[in-house]
Design a protein around this motif. Structure first.
Motif: not given
Length: 435
Positions: A355-361
């Motif tokens: 979830n964190e990397k999805l938001n980061f992208i």
């Protein structure tokens, strides 16, 4: 001359007198000795005849029996008793225990004395044996109190059970459904104890058994110990026949391939199996015993059984290293192309890192920023005991460029957390944090 002759004559007469006196003394001593022997013999005959006459009267035996009880006279009691089975020892320990029993059970003491008195009043010896103690004539036609010995069959359903009688070890069962005949025993009360121990439990069963109060015209008894133990025996088997069974964390020293009953198992006990394959400890599911199930199957998840990951620790660490590097090398592609699929295959779905990397992208794409990895260094990989979960310490240097061409270089020390995912049969990252 006459004086000398008279003197010699006197000496001669004195010698003759002394010889005669010695003869008389010797004769008297012999006679006295014979008289003493005769007196002793007469006394013995008189005493023996008195004893025989005493023993011929059954009422005397009963009276003496009653006095022995009142005075706790073990030695005198022994002379009144007789048993046809010579292997029954009428020793001090046995008879003291019998006297204690009579004093602790006055109603039976009265009963048995009344019974013996009744037998002593009979004109003829009827040989009736309604009780464990009966008045009868022995081989020499004298009356004795005959003791009827008791026997019992001891039964325990499980082997390796230690059985004691009055705290004295009797036998250790060498088979399941074990039986052993015990006897002869002097009638009375005995404490039977059965103790079963294994690597994970200990069970004890105590039984105080009164052979006298339980006697009903039969001197054969059944003593059953640990009869409920079968209710808590469990058949355990599972995927890996070579795996060892554990109960509450203690090894039972039994393999699943034995497919045997283990126990006794206490309710709510935790049962599982474990096996070491190429240095990797695999553990089955944990089953909580409910007290009713008699068949437990311990399953090692299919993904563990078939996974090529589980060869050795070095191979696992190599795969983890490849996982982290592949993820980091593809992270710029995911950001710069706004395509999460570049890295999603390395992440556990809906995990923190996912979830964190999805938001980061999404965030970097909204700002039109580009992202590159310049350096990756993995310093340490830690595995837990199961080799299924891991922590990776890594440092990474990246550059971020905004729409105006400004570039920032940053180095981060990051912990990556991961585990083996059974749904995909592969290692995946689950979380991350700075350190």
């Amino acid at each position: 001359m006459n004086f000398k002759s008279n003197n010699l004559s006197s000496k001669h007469n004195l010698v003759k007198y002394n010889n005669k006196l010695n003869f008389i003394n010797e004769h008297n001593i012999k006679n006295l000795f014979i008289i003493l022997l005769i007196l002793i013999l007469l006394i013995c005959i008189f005493s023996l005849s008195k004893i025989m006459l005493f023993s011929k009267n059954p009422k005397n035996i009963v009276n003496s029996f009653e006095k022995c009880i009142e005075n706790s006279n073990v030695l005198a009691l022994k002379n009144l008793l007789y048993c046809n089975d010579n292997s029954l020892e009428l020793n001090e320990k046995t008879l003291t225990k019998f006297l204690d029993y009579l004093n602790e059970n006055p109603s039976y003491k009265i009963h048995i004395i009344d019974h013996l008195r009744h037998q002593s009043s009979l004109k003829n010896d009827t040989n009736e044996e309604k009780e464990l103690f009966n008045l009868k004539k022995s081989n020499n036609n004298n009356y004795k109190i005959f003791v009827k010995p008791v026997y019992c069959t001891i039964h325990t359903p499980i082997r390796d059970t230690n059985i004691t009688v009055d705290d004295n070890t009797l036998v250790t069962s060498n088979s399941n459904d074990f039986n052993r005949i015990l006897g002869p025993l002097f009638p009375g009360k005995y404490k039977f104890t059965a103790i079963y121990k294994n690597n994970f439990t200990s069970v004890q069963d105590n039984l105080d058994f009164d052979f006298i109060s339980s006697y009903k015209n039969s001197s054969d008894f059944n003593i059953k110990l640990l009869q409920d133990i079968q209710n808590n025996m469990v058949l355990v088997h599972g995927d890996f026949p070579e795996a060892k069974i554990y109960v509450n964390g203690k090894c039972a020293d039994i393999l699943l391939e034995d497919s045997t009953y283990i126990g006794p198992v206490e309710v709510n006990s935790k049962i599982y199996a474990s096996i070491n394959i190429n240095g990797i400890e695999l553990k089955s599911n944990v089953c909580t015993y409910d007290g009713y199930s008699k068949d437990i199957y311990l399953k090692f998840d299919d993904y563990i059984l078939s996974s090529p990951t589980f060869t050795n620790e070095e191979d696992i660490k190599n795969q983890i290293t490849s996982l982290v590097k592949d993820y980091l090398n593809n992270l710029p592609n995911a950001i710069n192309n706004n395509d999460f699929s570049y890295i999603s295959k390395y992440l556990k779905i809906n995990s923190n890192i996912y979830n964190e990397k999805l938001n980061f992208i999404n965030e970097l794409n909204e700002k039109k920023m580009t992202y590159y990895i310049k350096d990756i260094n993995i310093s340490k990989i830690e595995l837990d005991n199961s080799k299924l979960n891991f922590v990776v310490k890594a440092s990474e240097t990246c550059s971020i460029t905004d729409t105006e061409g400004n570039t920032i270089n940053k180095t981060y020390n990051i912990k990556y957390f991961g585990s083996y995912d059974k749904t995909k049969s592969e290692l995946l990252l689950t979380d991350l944090s700075l350190y």
